[in-house]
Scaffold this motif. Sequence first.
Motif, PDB file in Angstrom:
ATOM      1  N   HIS A  52      23.521  23.137  73.924  1.00 15.07           N
ATOM      2  CA  HIS A  52      24.954  23.018  73.634  1.00 15.07           C
ATOM      3  C   HIS A  52      25.203  22.345  72.275  1.00 15.07           C
ATOM      4  O   HIS A  52      26.338  22.317  71.806  1.00 15.07           O
ATOM      5  CB  HIS A  52      25.670  22.201  74.725  1.00 15.07           C
ATOM      6  N   LEU A  53      24.156  21.777  71.672  1.00 10.52           N
ATOM      7  CA  LEU A  53      24.330  21.135  70.361  1.00 10.52           C
ATOM      8  C   LEU A  53      24.549  22.198  69.291  1.00 10.52           C
ATOM      9  O   LEU A  53      23.963  23.279  69.336  1.00 10.52           O
ATOM     10  CB  LEU A  53      23.094  20.291  70.005  1.00 10.52           C
ATOM     11  N   HIS A  54      25.382  21.878  68.316  1.00  4.69           N
ATOM     12  CA  HIS A  54      25.696  22.836  67.248  1.00  4.69           C
ATOM     13  C   HIS A  54      24.557  22.934  66.231  1.00  4.69           C
ATOM     14  O   HIS A  54      23.756  22.010  66.067  1.00  4.69           O
ATOM     15  CB  HIS A  54      26.974  22.407  66.515  1.00  4.69           C
ATOM     16  N   ASP A  55      24.541  24.038  65.532  1.00  2.00           N
ATOM     17  CA  ASP A  55      23.615  24.242  64.415  1.00  2.00           C
ATOM     18  C   ASP A  55      23.924  23.186  63.349  1.00  2.00           C
ATOM     19  O   ASP A  55      25.048  23.114  62.847  1.00  2.00           O
ATOM     20  CB  ASP A  55      23.854  25.653  63.862  1.00  2.00           C
ATOM     21  N   PRO A  56      22.934  22.342  62.981  1.00  5.11           N
ATOM     22  CA  PRO A  56      23.219  21.283  62.000  1.00  5.11           C
ATOM     23  C   PRO A  56      23.660  21.824  60.641  1.00  5.11           C
ATOM     24  O   PRO A  56      24.358  21.145  59.887  1.00  5.11           O
ATOM     25  CB  PRO A  56      21.892  20.528  61.888  1.00  5.11           C
ATOM     26  N   PHE A  57      23.272  23.073  60.328  1.00  7.95           N
ATOM     27  CA  PHE A  57      23.618  23.641  59.013  1.00  7.95           C
ATOM     28  C   PHE A  57      25.087  24.063  58.911  1.00  7.95           C
ATOM     29  O   PHE A  57      25.535  24.494  57.861  1.00  7.95           O
ATOM     30  CB  PHE A  57      22.667  24.790  58.663  1.00  7.95           C
ATOM     31  N   LEU A  58      25.829  23.900  60.025  1.00  8.44           N
ATOM     32  CA  LEU A  58      27.277  24.109  59.960  1.00  8.44           C
ATOM     33  C   LEU A  58      27.966  22.938  59.248  1.00  8.44           C
ATOM     34  O   LEU A  58      29.128  23.035  58.870  1.00  8.44           O
ATOM     35  CB  LEU A  58      27.867  24.259  61.372  1.00  8.44           C
ATOM     36  N   MET A  59      27.236  21.824  59.079  1.00  6.11           N
ATOM     37  CA  MET A  59      27.811  20.655  58.412  1.00  6.11           C
ATOM     38  C   MET A  59      27.707  20.833  56.896  1.00  6.11           C
ATOM     39  O   MET A  59      26.660  21.203  56.373  1.00  6.11           O
ATOM     40  CB  MET A  59      27.084  19.378  58.854  1.00  6.11           C
ATOM     41  N   LYS A  60      28.805  20.577  56.234  1.00  8.37           N
ATOM     42  CA  LYS A  60      28.868  20.695  54.764  1.00  8.37           C
ATOM     43  C   LYS A  60      27.751  19.870  54.116  1.00  8.37           C
ATOM     44  O   LYS A  60      27.512  18.723  54.514  1.00  8.37           O
ATOM     45  CB  LYS A  60      30.241  20.171  54.314  1.00  8.37           C
ATOM     46  N   ASP A  61      27.069  20.441  53.151  1.00  8.66           N
ATOM     47  CA  ASP A  61      26.019  19.793  52.348  1.00  8.66           C
ATOM     48  C   ASP A  61      24.680  19.635  53.067  1.00  8.66           C
ATOM     49  O   ASP A  61      23.750  19.033  52.512  1.00  8.66           O
ATOM     50  CB  ASP A  61      26.459  18.402  51.835  1.00  8.66           C
ATOM     51  N   LEU A 179      27.095  14.109  54.089  1.00 13.14           N
ATOM     52  CA  LEU A 179      27.240  14.632  55.447  1.00 13.14           C
ATOM     53  C   LEU A 179      28.257  13.751  56.169  1.00 13.14           C
ATOM     54  O   LEU A 179      27.978  12.591  56.448  1.00 13.14           O
ATOM     55  CB  LEU A 179      25.899  14.596  56.177  1.00 13.14           C
ATOM     56  N   ASP A 180      29.414  14.284  56.435  1.00 13.19           N
ATOM     57  CA  ASP A 180      30.465  13.543  57.142  1.00 13.19           C
ATOM     58  C   ASP A 180      31.421  14.554  57.763  1.00 13.19           C
ATOM     59  O   ASP A 180      32.173  15.223  57.045  1.00 13.19           O
ATOM     60  CB  ASP A 180      31.224  12.611  56.183  1.00 13.19           C
ATOM     61  N   ASP A 185      36.875  19.150  53.863  1.00 12.01           N
ATOM     62  CA  ASP A 185      36.293  20.461  53.542  1.00 12.01           C
ATOM     63  C   ASP A 185      35.058  20.769  54.389  1.00 12.01           C
ATOM     64  O   ASP A 185      34.297  21.684  54.092  1.00 12.01           O
ATOM     65  CB  ASP A 185      35.943  20.544  52.050  1.00 12.01           C
ATOM     66  N   CYS A 186      34.848  19.988  55.460  1.00 13.35           N
ATOM     67  CA  CYS A 186      33.694  20.217  56.347  1.00 13.35           C
ATOM     68  C   CYS A 186      34.169  20.940  57.608  1.00 13.35           C
ATOM     69  O   CYS A 186      35.005  20.431  58.343  1.00 13.35           O
ATOM     70  CB  CYS A 186      33.024  18.890  56.716  1.00 13.35           C
ATOM     71  N   GLY A 187      33.597  22.109  57.850  1.00 16.62           N
ATOM     72  CA  GLY A 187      34.026  22.897  59.014  1.00 16.62           C
ATOM     73  C   GLY A 187      33.191  22.644  60.250  1.00 16.62           C
ATOM     74  O   GLY A 187      33.225  23.439  61.194  1.00 16.62           O
ATOM     75  N   TYR A 188      32.453  21.538  60.280  1.00 16.79           N
ATOM     76  CA  TYR A 188      31.591  21.271  61.438  1.00 16.79           C
ATOM     77  C   TYR A 188      32.452  21.200  62.704  1.00 16.79           C
ATOM     78  O   TYR A 188      33.486  20.527  62.713  1.00 16.79           O
ATOM     79  CB  TYR A 188      30.809  19.971  61.219  1.00 16.79           C
ATOM     80  N   PRO A 189      32.032  21.863  63.790  1.00 25.28           N
ATOM     81  CA  PRO A 189      32.924  21.992  64.956  1.00 25.28           C
ATOM     82  C   PRO A 189      33.229  20.685  65.686  1.00 25.28           C
ATOM     83  O   PRO A 189      34.248  20.588  66.357  1.00 25.28           O
ATOM     84  CB  PRO A 189      32.153  22.936  65.896  1.00 25.28           C
ATOM     85  N   THR A 236      32.635  13.026  74.530  1.00 24.86           N
ATOM     86  CA  THR A 236      32.962  14.435  74.709  1.00 24.86           C
ATOM     87  C   THR A 236      31.980  15.253  73.872  1.00 24.86           C
ATOM     88  O   THR A 236      31.207  14.690  73.094  1.00 24.86           O
ATOM     89  CB  THR A 236      34.398  14.715  74.200  1.00 24.86           C
ATOM     90  N   GLY A 237      32.025  16.577  74.025  1.00 23.80           N
ATOM     91  CA  GLY A 237      31.254  17.467  73.164  1.00 23.80           C
ATOM     92  C   GLY A 237      29.814  17.034  72.952  1.00 23.80           C
ATOM     93  O   GLY A 237      29.098  16.692  73.897  1.00 23.80           O
ATOM     94  N   GLU A 238      29.383  17.048  71.704  1.00 25.60           N
ATOM     95  CA  GLU A 238      27.990  16.695  71.384  1.00 25.60           C
ATOM     96  C   GLU A 238      27.641  15.269  71.796  1.00 25.60           C
ATOM     97  O   GLU A 238      26.508  15.004  72.201  1.00 25.60           O
ATOM     98  CB  GLU A 238      27.741  16.866  69.879  1.00 25.60           C
ATOM     99  N   ASN A 239      28.587  14.352  71.659  1.00 24.27           N
ATOM    100  CA  ASN A 239      28.287  12.960  72.036  1.00 24.27           C
ATOM    101  C   ASN A 239      27.885  12.875  73.501  1.00 24.27           C
ATOM    102  O   ASN A 239      27.010  12.092  73.868  1.00 24.27           O
ATOM    103  CB  ASN A 239      29.504  12.051  71.789  1.00 24.27           C
TER     104      ASN A 239
END
Length: 562
Positions: A52-61, A179-180, A185-189, A236-239
């Motif tokens: 269920h964890l997101h792809d880390p490369f979705l995070m800007k930079d 990474l934040d 401008d970061c589209g991380y879900p 919630t979510g990833e946490n």
Amino acid sequence: MRWTIKPKPTPEAIEKLSAELKVDKLIAHLLLQRGITNYDEAKTFFRPELDHLHDPFLMKDMEKAVERIEQAMEAGENILVYGDYDVDGTTSVALMSSFLQEEYPNVATYIPDRYSEGYGVSLKGIDYAADNDISLIIALDCGVKAIEQVNYAKEKGIDFIICDHHRPGDVLPSAVAILDPKREDCGYPYKELCGCGVGFKLIQALALGQGRNLESLIPYLDLVATAIAADIVPMTGENRVLAYYGLQVINRSPRIGIKAIIAQLKKKTLTISDVVFVIAPRINAAGRMKHGEHAVNLLTETDWGTAQKFAKEIEEFNSERRSLDQEITQEALLQIKENEEEEDFTSVVYNENWHKGVIGIVASRLSETYYRPTLVFTKSGDKLAASARSVKGFDVYNALSACSEHLIQFGGHKYAAGLTMLEERYEAFKKQFEQVVADTIDPSLLQPEIEVDLKVDLNVINPKLMRILRQFAPFGPGNMTPVFMTENVQDTGYAKAVGEAKRHLKLSAYQNGTPPIGAIGFNLGDKLDKVKNKKSFDLVYSLEENEWNGTVSLQLKMRHIR
């Protein structure tokens, strides 16, 4: 104390989810309140999976960060892992440094001194890097506002990768990668990671590049779960996924340092609550009383004997912290009583001799007592430093931002922040902060609130319900322990105030002839008269299991009585 019953889902929604999941309507009600509306969402909630964890490369930079670290390792560069001195910072540094050192030896760690350097990236830390031929700094849980410091490092030929979760300012530092998830401008879900969580996403990305799977990173999750719990980020979510697996690691095979802390305790199985109130304060105590590097040393130690020695030292720091905290809290309460007006919207106190390491805890205690936005100031070198704490629903970070003309720097979150300023600005700042809060706060927020999930009769409280509620864990913001309200309850006649100074209340509750259930209320000893002589009362509580002499029984954990 306000008792607020949360909005009730529609009967149709409760009926539908109850039928789909084949669960009691009470359970369906609680799930809907947590945003769970169908079978798939319930499955994700009750059975968190690493997938269920997101792809880390979705995070800007993220690509830039991975590329720069791989480049440093190929060229044999020296890398410095830099982090704040609190739990999130020290666990982040332990996480990143121990992961990198699995493959690469040229890695050092740095925690700034709370007293001589203060929060965040310091020039002294950059000088340390320059003096030790370090050309890459990975900053964790700090750095997103370190514009001058990153420029200073650049002049010395040092690159920065920043892993942060605090709100950025209008301008970002000129780092190689930032990474934040809170970057606009970061589209991380998922936006609510703590600093250590952002650090974990970076090691997840690095591991992918090494052909490693997620399972190989499970041993690091005890650190991530500790940071999530300590930083009070949403569960919630990833946490939730990271905390769920991290708790399993803490209870089954924790790293040596955490095992050494647990060995000093009497508990067998730890919950997120135990991590918040037992493990985290001890890790925090190092940075508060001595130096955060002590916590990193403990969390990265691999020798059991050495870890026990470190854990014993940290236990001593924690005892010292506890007595200082009590002493300063009493002095601060007295200062409020003597100087502040009844109609004040804030509590702002200052004593140049207060220990900087405990002013955050003291601010929390004062805001619990007076229930209003609170600032505790002390002297830090030639400046003043303060910790801010807020009340539920009020953004203290925004209030400080409105007073920023008086501040040298500030940072933090909606409910907790830190700042520094010149002493001559104190009175003007205090006045403006009071005015900003008075103008912007909803007065109802100045009365403490208990949120109740739903009203029930005592006859629905049973071991089966407890078994299901246990699976709602881990608890935290966004998924708090379910809280119930029952009206017209009576005590069987044995209610008594217990504990030190009779501060707690113990009773046996029943309603309309139901079998009695044991109940404990911490800091409710003063409510004894409300329940004596079989008087009828209303009760707000959560459920817990009480173990006594090897027997486990259901118990009401009373939150309030009226």
